[in-house]
Structures are given as structure tokens and as C-alpha cells.
Design a protein around this motif. Structure first.
Motif, mmCIF file in Angstrom:
data_model
loop_
_atom_site.group_PDB
_atom_site.id
_atom_site.type_symbol
_atom_site.label_atom_id
_atom_site.label_comp_id
_atom_site.label_asym_id
_atom_site.label_seq_id
_atom_site.Cartn_x
_atom_site.Cartn_y
_atom_site.Cartn_z
ATOM 1 N N THR A 84 36.768 29.343 -3.047
ATOM 2 C CA THR A 84 36.342 28.080 -2.437
ATOM 3 C C THR A 84 36.405 28.171 -0.911
ATOM 4 O OG1 THR A 84 37.316 26.955 -4.332
ATOM 5 C CG2 THR A 84 36.706 25.576 -2.472
ATOM 6 N N GLY A 85 37.486 28.719 -0.393
ATOM 7 C CA GLY A 85 37.629 28.813 1.059
ATOM 8 C C GLY A 85 36.657 29.798 1.675
ATOM 9 N N ARG A 86 36.535 30.923 1.027
ATOM 10 C CA ARG A 86 35.713 32.003 1.574
ATOM 11 C C ARG A 86 34.227 31.667 1.577
ATOM 12 N NH1 ARG A 86 36.091 37.443 2.246
ATOM 13 N NH2 ARG A 86 34.225 38.580 1.723
ATOM 14 N N PHE A 87 33.767 31.079 0.463
ATOM 15 C CA PHE A 87 32.333 30.767 0.341
ATOM 16 C C PHE A 87 32.094 29.262 0.486
ATOM 17 C CE2 PHE A 87 33.125 34.597 -2.277
ATOM 18 C CZ PHE A 87 32.405 35.491 -1.521
ATOM 19 N N GLY A 88 33.017 28.589 1.182
ATOM 20 C CA GLY A 88 32.910 27.135 1.329
ATOM 21 C C GLY A 88 31.757 26.688 2.207
ATOM 22 N N ASN A 89 31.202 27.613 3.004
ATOM 23 C CA ASN A 89 30.073 27.253 3.866
ATOM 24 C C ASN A 89 28.742 27.716 3.294
ATOM 25 O OD1 ASN A 89 32.054 26.334 5.586
ATOM 26 N ND2 ASN A 89 32.017 28.157 6.877
ATOM 27 N N ALA A 90 28.730 28.007 1.989
ATOM 28 C CA ALA A 90 27.526 28.623 1.395
ATOM 29 C C ALA A 90 26.289 27.750 1.531
ATOM 30 C CB ALA A 90 27.773 28.945 -0.075
ATOM 31 N N GLN A 91 26.492 26.446 1.692
ATOM 32 C CA GLN A 91 25.315 25.572 1.836
ATOM 33 C C GLN A 91 24.516 25.973 3.069
ATOM 34 O OE1 GLN A 91 26.313 21.420 1.667
ATOM 35 N NE2 GLN A 91 24.176 20.772 1.626
ATOM 36 N N TYR A 92 25.205 26.460 4.091
ATOM 37 C CA TYR A 92 24.460 26.847 5.295
ATOM 38 C C TYR A 92 24.571 28.319 5.677
ATOM 39 C CZ TYR A 92 28.847 25.893 7.928
ATOM 40 O OH TYR A 92 30.140 25.868 8.396
ATOM 41 N N ASP A 93 25.434 29.088 5.014
ATOM 42 C CA ASP A 93 25.447 30.508 5.398
ATOM 43 C C ASP A 93 24.882 31.434 4.321
ATOM 44 O OD1 ASP A 93 27.525 30.863 3.633
ATOM 45 O OD2 ASP A 93 29.051 31.289 5.142
#
Lengths: 114, 592
Positions: free
Chosen positions: B458-467
Motif C-alpha cells: 500500500t505504501g510503496r504503490f500508493g501513488n499508482a493513480q498518478y505514477d
């Protein structure tokens, strides 16, 4: 006459042979493998053997570490001197490997004498 | 007699059967995770990132993997399962946690890896270092390496960037394994440290970057410092001068063979300048750790801090002087500035984004608390190795030194992670090496580590919406770089934008949120962006993408409506025309 151990001779000869092969060019996947070996693994292995480290995990770690560090030092220096090309890096790294093998032969000879 | 001879064979067979089952369970975990990740449809639309859209078989795979690992770690009275099995499970863990994004998409995450490919490409083209370009060209070591490897191998740069996290974490684990080999003799703890290192590694610094390379070499240096270059010293005598001098003189090398110590020292002397030439921050961390360990009497070559310091100063004074002339390093120093940049400014955005930020903090705090308790327990048992404490705590000295773009706490937690994990093992595996954890304890550990894995993903890929970028966005970036004439400006709405990978020096790249200092109101930001774009005599292109909009909205800099108004206002200005659009992006040309 100094005797050269088989591993030392194999590393030195492989560095020369692979350098020539990669400079001539191979199909992409083979070129990638050969370049990785000649640029990183062989110099790393040759330099790691010079350190006389006997601990196997540490010796295994030093192969990529020394290989990558030596390649970084060589390529960065070439860029600063404005003489960089990947072919020059391949030749220099194989030369480093051969020189490390020569130093290893001298080490082995010294051990035999003592 | 026959039965006596048969007994070892049967034991051996049982071992092999158990190992086979454990390996098979690892394979099933991998298959579940890979299959589930491959079925994710882009773009990621949740504020919680990738974790929210990964199908449940992925989590079943993660749970099964953790359960399998602890069955293997529990092993039997003689120790954990065989080394190949443990290594296989660790490899599966690396792919499942760090390769999951590469299984979802064939585009590398984030902006920075693309930029790094562009720098390597620019170096190859120029064939020399021009320190006037930007900071990267003042610390070009890693990029020189990358340029050489990419040119010589002929590998696809994007594929290299895609799988770099798996490769880098593999290298880090190899180094951490050697370090823990010197710091503990308990094989169960050694494996658990590696497992926890993966589970606590939410920092996302393992992409194709100088810092990932620097961290690897840093761990190698630490391995040398706690291994062949270590020193034995008596108990610290206090600060009385005579006692201190006697204590210092009483140190002895842990490695008795001088030749071996010289070899190890030569390795460190090669790695110090390579690290210094490759990354801005890592050499400072290296200097701190070398100095701390040396002053504690636990490193034999006492002049290493001086050497590391001199190399660092020489690099700053000569090759990096161009950059430092305009960016004094103490400009962003101080505890208050660091706290604001690293904590306050990061805790903003939508509810989902805030939850992700909080979970990252929770994961880090949980591990540090476990480590603190573990240190106390080990100290009470008289088994506390002060080197581990020093290696865990010394990265904190970096925190007030520089704000580092708000990333200093992330870096501090990464540098400390192996040693935090090792200290935490005193709580998680309280017995000595010969104590086999009970089935209940192993089950509890498996569940705990599964929860840590959920937090990490969750922390690592928490910005997946924009990265995590879609193919349409990649098309738009390729199009804008093709349409923009040399010397013109390309303005993207925000970071991250996957640009500059093969035309790093050709255009002027800026983001609108940087220009407007994150104030995206149309009245403020609109004229700033328009005037900046119209100024360039070679023209400009404005790039609006789904991911950049998500970035701005998720981090609380604007709303969907505000962002749409902003784009509409710009599109209606004189000389602005839409030249490209697809499902996820629009490009506007601005004629000067």
C-alpha cells in the motif's frame, strides 16, 4: 617458470576472447550476456580474487560490487577526459581483468615460494 | 545394523520431500501473485493506489508465501530449511513485492527513471561531462555506468528501467545477507532480517537511480567494516583521557591476516570515490557511518574517516563546484526546515492519499518500535552488539542536515532498515539460534509479516493513480517531444511526467505546478503559465494528462473541477490551439 593456475588463466583468456567477440557484435540477447560478463563479472571476479577474501558470501558479493564500481570509475573518467566510447570501456575493462590476473599469478607465485 | 544405516537416508528423504513442498508452495504463491497482477486494468483509479485494485488471489499468494516462509524458517531442531529453499522463497518475495508493477504494465513507474535514461542518453551523445547542465552532471558516475551498459548491451532502456527495482533489491539483499552474516550467527535471524528488509522497504528508492546504486555500494562498504576491517575493543572506559588513550591503543583487528585486511581496505578505497561521484547524499551517510564505527573502536583502519572526508570535500570543491556555486548545501539545513519539508508538507491531499501516507508512517514506526524493544531485550541478555545500534541510529544525523526535497526521512529509514530489522529480530525470535519457534509463534509471525506486506504494498504503490502510466499517456509524451521544435518549451501540468528519456537537452521542460508553486487557481496560475509559454520565441507545448491531473488532485493542490477550469482557460488564450488528444491526454501548441 611460473605456473599459472587454471582459474586465473581461464578468467584472463575469457576476458580477451569476450572483448573481441562483443566488439565484433552479437545478436541482442547474446551481446547483453557477453557484455555483462566482460564489463562487470570478469573484472569483478579478477579483482575480488586479488583481495584474498576467503569468506564465500563476501567474495560472491564483491564480484558485482567491484565490477560495477570499476566500470563506473572507468566510464566516468573517460567522460571527463572526453574519450568515452563503449568500445573503449570494453577494452579497458578487459585490460583491467588481464592485469588483475597477472597480479594474481604473482600472488600465487609468492605463496608457492613461501 | 541395516536400520541404523537406513535412518540417515530416510531423514534425508524427508528433508527433500519437505523442501520440495516448500518450494512448490513458493511457486504457487508466485503464480497466484503474477496471475493476479497481470489482470489489473489500467489506469489505476483508486486513491489508495495499486493495493486497492490488486485482485484477491494476489493477497492469497502473499499470505501463502509468508506462511511458507515461516514453516521453512521454523524448520526443525537443527535449524531452518535448506539454503536453496530459503533463497527461492526470498526470490519469490522480491518478485511479488518489487516486481508487481512490472507485471501490471510494461511502462516503468514514475517520472524519474525516464529522466535518468535521458541523462545517460545525453552523456552518450555528448561523450563528455558538462557540469553546467544541471546537478546530475556534477555527480555523473552512475549515469556514465548506465550509458556504457545500455550502449554496449543494446538492451531496451525502458525494459531495463522496468525491472530495475527487482535487480536493485536483489543486489541490496545480497549485501545485507553478508552484513547480517557478520553480525549474528543465528541462521533463523539472518533469514528473518532479509525477509523484514523486504517487508519494510516501502521507500521506493530501488528504481533505476544513482541512489539505488549508492545504497548497494554503501551496504558493501558496511559489510567490509563489520567484516574484514572490523576491530575488537574493550568496554568503553569513559571519557578520562588516559583511559581513553589506553582503550584506543588496546584495539585489535578482528581479521588476523594483514593481507586480507589490505585487500578489504583496497575495496573500500575504490568504493568511496565511486559512491562520491555517483550520488549527492550517500557519501555523507558513508562518512557518518565510517566515523561513528571508527570512533566506537569497532573499525581497524583509523584513518578511513579522514580519507572519506577528503574525497568528499575534493569532489565538492572540484567536479561539483559548478552546481554548489549556485546551491549552497546549508541553505536548506535545520531541524525546523527538515521537519516541514519531510513531514508537514507531505501530509496533505485526499482522504485516500492521507491514509497511504499514514500507513507508511505506521509501518516505519512499527519497525522502529520493535527495534527499540529488541535492543533493550538484547541488552538485558548481554547480547547487544553496539555496532548494530550505531548503524541503525547514525542515519538520523542526516535528518537536520538538509531538507533534501522532503525526502530525507525516506532515505534515513532506508539506510537504517537492515539494522532496524536485525534489532527487531530480538523481539520476533527471542530465543537463541538453537531454539525452534513454536508452531503458534511461527503462525503469529506469518500473520504479522502478511500485515507488513499489505502495508508495504500500500505504501510503496500508493501513488499508482498518478505514477503508473497508460499507453495513451506514453503516446502523448512521445508526440509532444516530436512536435516540439528544438529549444522550445514543453510544459506539463505536474510531476510525474514520463518525459526526457531521449531528448533530455533538446527542449526546456517545466511543470506548471512548479511554476505556480502548487497554487493551481486559474486566476493565479493561468497567466503565469501562459506568459511563460508565450515568452519562448521557439514556441511552447502544454501537456495535460490523466496522471498529472490525478497527481494535483490527490495531493490536494487542486480539484477535478478546478483543474478542468484551468485547462479550459489556457485553451482559450490567443495563440493556443489543441494539436493532439487521446483518451488520457491533450496537447496544446502555444504560438509566441
Amino acid at each position: 617458470m611460473r605456473s599459472v593456475s587454471r582459474p586465473t588463466a581461464a578468467v584472463g583468456l575469457a576476458a580477451v576472447a569476450l572483448a573481441l567477440v562483443t566488439l565484433l557484435g552479437l545478436p541482442t540477447p547474446l551481446q547483453a550476456v557477453a557484455v555483462t560478463v566482460v564489463l562487470v563479472l570478469l573484472p569483478g571476479h579478477a579483482l575480488a580474487r586479488l583481495t584474498q577474501v576467503t569468506d564465500l558470501p563476501l567474495a560472491a558479493l564483491l564480484v558485482p560490487a567491484l565490477g560495477l564500481a570499476a566500470l563506473t570509475a572507468v566510464s566516468t573518467t573517460m567522460f571527463y577526459l572526453a574519450v568515452w566510447s563503449w568500445q573503449a570501456c570494453v577494452l579497458t575493462m578487459s585490460l583491467i581483468t588481464v592485469l588483475a590476473c597477472v597480479a594474481r599469478v604473482r600472488q600465487e607465485a609468492k605463496w608457492q615460494l613461501s | 545394523m541395516t536400520s541404523t544405516l537406513d535412518t540417515p537416508n530416510r531423514t534425508e528423504r524427508r528433508w527433500k520431500t519437505r523442501d520440495l513442498w516448500l518450494s512448490l508452495a513458493g511457486l504457487v504463491s508466485l503464480a497466484l501473485a503474477v496471475g493476479a497482477a497481470a489482470s489489473v486494468v489500467l489506469p489505476v483509479s483508486s486513491d489508495l493506489g495499486l493495493a486497492a485494485v490488486l485482485p484477491y488471489p494476489y493477497w492469497v499468494g502473499v499470505l501463502l508465501l509468508n506462511a511458507t516462509f515461516f514453516v521453512a524458517l521454523r524448520g526443525d531442531a537443527t535449524g531452518p530449511a535448506s539454503r536453496p529453499v530459503m533463497m527461492w522463497l526470498l526470490a519469490v518475495q522480491v518478485i511479488v513485492l518489487f516486481g508487481v508493477a512490472a507485471l501490471v504494465t510494461d511502462v516503468p513507474r514514475g517520472e524519474v527513471a525516464f529522466r535518468h535514461l535521458g541523462i545517460a542518453d545525453a552523456l552518450s551523445d555528448m561523450q563528455r561531462v558538462d557540469p553546467n547542465i544541471d546537478a546530475y552532471f556534477n555527480w555523473p558516475g552512475f549515469f556514465a555506468l548506465l550509458a556504457t551498459v545500455l550502449e554496449a548491451t543494446g538492451l531496451d532502456p525502458v525494459t531495463v528501467a522496468l525491472w530495475a527495482p527487482v535487480f536493485n533489491v536483489g543486489l541490496w539483499l545480497a549485501a545485507v545477507a553478508v552484513i547480517t552474516g557478520y553480525l549474528t550467527r543465528d541462521p533463523r535471524r539472518r533469514w528473518l532480517v532479509l525477509w523484514l528488509f523486504c517487508l519494510g522497504n516501502w521507500q521506493d528508492q530501488d528504481y533505476l537511480s544513482p541512489q539505488a546504486f549508492g545504497v548497494f555500494l554503501y551496504f558493501v562498504v558496511v559489510a567490509m567494516l563489520v567484516g574484514p576491517l572490523a576491530a575488537r575493543s574493550d568496554k568503553f572506559p569513559g571519557l578520562r583521557r588516559a583511559a581513553l588513550a589506553a582503550w584506543w591503543r588496546g584495539r585489535s583487528p578482528a581479521e588476523p591476516r594483514p593481507g586480507h585486511r589490505v585487500g578489504a581496505l583496497a575495496v573500500v578505497l575504490l568504493l568511496i570515490p565511486v559512491i562520491t561521484a555517483s550520488h549527492q547524499l550517500t557519501p555523507f551517510m558513508l562518512l557518518i557511518v565510517i566515523t561513528t564505527l571508527t570512533l566506537s573502536g569497532r573499525v581497524w583502519p583509523s584513518r578511513l574517516p579522514l580519507i572519506a572526508g577528503v574525497v568528499l570535500v575534493l569532489w565538492l570543491v572540484y567536479p561539483a563546484s559548478t552546481y554548489l556555486a549556485g546551491h549552497p548545501p546549508i541553505e536548506d539545513a535545520g531541524l525546523q526546515i527538515a521537519a516541514e519539508a519531510n513531514v508537514v508538507e507531505r501530509v496533505s491531499g485526499t482522504a485516500g492519499h492521507l491514509l497511504v501516507v499514514q500507513l507508511r508512517v505506521v509501518l516505519t514506526v512499527v519497525l522502529w518500535v520493535l527495534a527499540a524493544v529488541g535492543a533493550v531485550l538484547a541488552w538485558r541478555r548481554g547480547r547487544l552488539d553496539m555496532r548494530v545500534v550505531l548503524l541503525a541510529v547514525s542515519p538520523l544525523l542526516l535528518f537536520p542536515a538538509q531538507a533534501y526535497g522532503g525526502e530525507m526521512l525516506i532515505r534515513v529509514s532506508l539506510f537504517a532498515l537492515p539494522f532496524i530489522a536485525l534489532l527487531a529480530c530480538s523481539v520476533l525470535l527471542p530465543g537463541d539460534g538453537s531454539t525452534q519457534p513454536s508452531p503458534r509463534a511461527a503462525g503469529g509471525l506469518a500473520l504479522t509479516c502478511f500485515l507488513l506486506a499489505v502495508l508495504t504494498v500500500t505504501g510503496r504503490f500508493g501513488n499508482a493513480q498518478y505514477d503508473v502510466f497508460t499507453d495513451s499517456e506514453m503516446d502523448a509524451v512521445a508526440t509532444v517531444e516530436r512536435l516540439a521544435p528544438p529549444g522550445s518549451t514543453i510544459l506539463s501540468a505536474a510531476h510525474p511526467t514520463p518525459w526526457r528519456s531521449d531528448s533530455y537537452l533538446e527542449h526546456r521542460y517545466r511543470t506548471m505546478d512548479d511554476l505556480c508553486q502548487e497554487d493551481f487557481t486559474t486566476a493565479t496560475c493561468g497567466p503565469i503559465v501562459y506568459n511563460y509559454a508565450a515568452q519562448n520565441p521557439n514556441g511552447a507545448h502544454l501537456l495535460f494528462m490523466r496522471s498529472t491531473e490525478a497527481s494535483v488532485v490527490l495531493q490536494g493542490d487542486s480539484s477535478t473541477q478546478g483543474f478542468a477550469e484551468f485547462e479550459e482557460w489556457l485553451s482559450m488564450q490567443n495563440g493556443v490551439e489543441l494539436v493532439f488528444s487521446n483518451t488520457d491526454a491533450r496537447i496544446y501548441r502555444v504560438t509566441p
